[in-house]
Design an enzyme around this catalytic site. Sequence first.
Site, PDB file in Angstrom:
ATOM      1  N   GLN A   1       0.827  -1.207   0.000  1.00  0.00           N
ATOM      2  CA  GLN A   1       0.000   0.000   0.000  1.00  0.00           C
ATOM      3  C   GLN A   1       0.862   1.258   0.000  1.00  0.00           C
ATOM      4  O   GLN A   1       0.343   2.361  -0.084  1.00  0.00           O
ATOM      5  CB  GLN A   1      -0.892   0.020   1.247  1.00  0.00           C
ATOM      6  CG  GLN A   1      -1.827  -1.154   1.361  1.00  0.00           C
ATOM      7  CD  GLN A   1      -2.601  -1.195   2.666  1.00  0.00           C
ATOM      8  OE1 GLN A   1      -2.745  -2.254   3.244  1.00  0.00           O
ATOM      9  NE2 GLN A   1      -3.114  -0.085   3.143  1.00  0.00           N
TER      10      GLN A   1
ATOM     11  N   ARG B   1      -8.049  -0.898   8.640  1.00  0.00           N
ATOM     12  CA  ARG B   1      -9.071   0.041   8.172  1.00  0.00           C
ATOM     13  C   ARG B   1      -9.359   1.112   9.225  1.00  0.00           C
ATOM     14  O   ARG B   1     -10.506   1.376   9.586  1.00  0.00           O
ATOM     15  CB  ARG B   1     -10.350  -0.708   7.811  1.00  0.00           C
ATOM     16  CG  ARG B   1     -11.186   0.079   6.806  1.00  0.00           C
ATOM     17  CD  ARG B   1     -12.276  -0.731   6.174  1.00  0.00           C
ATOM     18  NE  ARG B   1     -12.923   0.098   5.162  1.00  0.00           N
ATOM     19  CZ  ARG B   1     -13.814  -0.340   4.301  1.00  0.00           C
ATOM     20  NH1 ARG B   1     -14.170  -1.593   4.296  1.00  0.00           N
ATOM     21  NH2 ARG B   1     -14.345   0.480   3.420  1.00  0.00           N
ATOM     22  N   CYS B   2      -8.285   1.701   9.739  1.00  0.00           N
ATOM     23  CA  CYS B   2      -8.468   2.807  10.675  1.00  0.00           C
ATOM     24  C   CYS B   2      -7.174   3.577  10.800  1.00  0.00           C
ATOM     25  O   CYS B   2      -6.125   3.107  10.414  1.00  0.00           O
ATOM     26  CB  CYS B   2      -8.908   2.309  12.044  1.00  0.00           C
ATOM     27  SG  CYS B   2      -7.597   1.760  13.118  1.00  0.00           S
TER      28      CYS B   2
ATOM     29  N   GLU C   1     -12.631   4.564   6.069  1.00  0.00           N
ATOM     30  CA  GLU C   1     -12.584   3.725   7.264  1.00  0.00           C
ATOM     31  C   GLU C   1     -13.738   3.951   8.235  1.00  0.00           C
ATOM     32  O   GLU C   1     -13.928   3.154   9.154  1.00  0.00           O
ATOM     33  CB  GLU C   1     -11.288   4.027   8.015  1.00  0.00           C
ATOM     34  CG  GLU C   1     -10.081   3.803   7.170  1.00  0.00           C
ATOM     35  CD  GLU C   1      -8.831   4.367   7.791  1.00  0.00           C
ATOM     36  OE1 GLU C   1      -7.751   3.992   7.330  1.00  0.00           O
ATOM     37  OE2 GLU C   1      -8.929   5.183   8.726  1.00  0.00           O
TER      38      GLU C   1
END
Length: 796
Positions: free
Chosen positions: A223, A370-371, A741
């Site tokens: 990523q 996802r945060c 998110e």
Amino acid sequence: MSQAVDEIKIGGIGASRKRVEDNRFIRGKGNYTDDIVLPGMLHMEILRSPLAHARIKSIDTSKAWDIPGVHLVLTGEMMATRNLAWMPTLSYDTQAVLATDKVRFQGQEVACVIADDPYIAKDACEAIIVDYEPLPVIVNPKQAVADGAPVIRDDKENQPDNVIYDWEVGDREGTDRAFAAADLVSKLELHYPRSHPSPIECCGSIADFNRATSKLTVYMTTQAPHIIRAAVAMVAELPEHMIRIISPDIGGGFGNKVPVYPGYVCSILASILLERPVKWIEDKSGNLISTGFARDIYLKGEVALRRDGKILAVRMHTDADHGAFFSDAQPSKFKIGLMHSAFAAYDIPVAHLTARGTYSNKAPGGVAYRCSFRVTEAMFFQERMIQAAADDLGMDQGEFRRMNFVADDAFPHRTPFGFLTDSGQYAKCLDVGLKAIDYENFRREQAEARGRGRLLGLGISTMTEPLGAGNSREYDILGIKMFDSAELKVHMTGKAIVRTGARTQGQGHETTWAQIVAHELGIPAEDVVVEEGDTDTAPFGMGTYASRSTPVAGAAVAMVSRKIRAKARKLAAHLLEVSEEDIEWELGRFYVRSAPDRGVTIQECAIAAYANMPDGMEPGLDATAYYDPPNLTWPFAVYIVTVEVDPETGVWDVLKMVAVDDCGVRINPMIVEGQIMGGLTEAYAMSNMQFITFDADGNCVGANYMDYLLPTAWETPGFELHSEVVTPCPHHPIGAKGIGECAAVGGPAAFVNAVIDALSGTGVRNIDMPLLPDRVWEAITYRRDVSGAPPVRSDD
Ligand code: CDP
């Protein structure tokens, strides 16, 4: 004469443009790392430790070398001769690449085999004989700090125990004073279990070292390609300009593909040694057992309350289990990520947070799934605590939140932990949500149902999330400041290519970045191609995680478009034979202020940049912008769920769920809705069915998709989404805030709060996630809280 273009028609901001990347994905034409085949390519497999903590007495690789088709067997000892047995982590710790002295978690990388095909490599791994001497195992922070606990990181100097850090933030004395003056103190303690991002595509890499050019090309599932390039330069001591990281299509990341994994390093070394491309593709179990887990954190805290419901102060403590190596990717200044964003939406005068991180015999954990760096845990605790406090006060859940929210006119607002939030309409979002769930009616139904033995519950969760790290003053990873970039090249026919330092993993950047260019320049989105993920061509960027793409890279796209517009204005003045000051802009067109009919389109300016530029002007229409955000963006959301719990079995069903998300200006409303639905699905999975834990011997229980369930459309409840509240971000060039998110961050507490609400009157204050039927049944039957903290017996 041309006119301004219609923004929605050209796919600008606000258009629910279909995702352009889906054209290739739904045709099976995506190009993932595993799709890439290079001439002469070999395959690598990893031998993993079956034990969680053991001394390695010997490793015998002779039988593996004897298998035809085997080219190389790598062990820690061999890596050590090249100073590669250990690598630095993104949190200033070290991590074993291949174990030398000890194994420290089940699934740790012990050896690698490189062979003609993956099957030979796998067979050869099984032929390696490792003699282990088992050691006592630690699976939670309590054990980590117990007297006589074995020191897991005895490889490190100055590490006499298992404590990684003790960190605090806020005002300790002020908080103590506020608690002393409180009418009531409400307390809560819980465990946010380990959870796993589970992207459909596992991690992998293909390293291709070319001795003739000295160039190393690595195709990999990352990523953050530029960060990886810097890490490879440091770890492998190769010159950075001779390293090219290409991140092709990525089948989901969710934070799992930010860290540097041993498999990447081993495939690189193998390619350098063998001078052939080496492919490593992790299998599902390998991904679940060894790559970055999230959460696994113990949270406790208390709020000081005035009788009328006003929150006077908050005190929080967290114990984070980081596994065997502290390898979180997070801003270096904050040891427990952005945990201190907790309670940012509430107007609380003073707060204090202490955080301790410890090692355990588990895979390195604590990645931001996802945060934004622990925000999920912060918001989960916040909303569970808020519910408990309202219940303790005997106040209505909606009313208690409303009276403590930061008011719309109180921005910018300094949170008790020092963040500056800039905008929001919190009470309005709550009102929209309560109306949509038909709050008053539901409460009536709930009371009636209770009389008939049915357990209905309603859970509210709100969240505001700090999205878009940096600014560079405060946010860095390994000293590299957090900002981002975009490069825009407008070709002579008015078509364009935009490149950013971000990397999409399914969020739709190829669609939405083009929409920003369309919005800024009036070039139709379909005329703009977006490219990311190749360090040889993309401008430097910190990558995509923490929903930072829109707040930072998206802002850079807007800023670079404005640079192009500024140059195009000069070209327009030249073409229209007036001075620049006499030129006006409307979408897609410059015109003469005094004669609006006389104008030129952006496309006409583009050709002029190559064919008819004024004397002295540099030809071409290209620019690069680096964007250092002045602040984080702070989206806000309210999630409300109603459930029915079966008292006989503990099974609970969602009756209705509503989501009210305010992420400022929505670039692509359809993509935003997709992001919210995906996040809510993950939140539902975490709260309801995803179970991965450890037994007392450190065996990872649930490292398969029979136990760690991914919900399909069949299991997933329906979600009703509301988009009517829009509070533009005051400092973002197009007013957007991050969204990727939010639902995964704020969703879990809504589900848990709903089940706990259904059990009100039983004295049950907490059931740890996942709220499996047996846990809920136990809570109902024995009227007690249920903990899910490891060790959990493997046959449970
Ligand atoms: O960093 P990441 O891409 O995961 O998250 P994000 O910046 O929140 O964006 C997720 C997707 O939603 C991207 O395609 C964005 O462009 C889109 N988005 C949007 O259309 N409007 C917003 N206000 C925020 C995001």
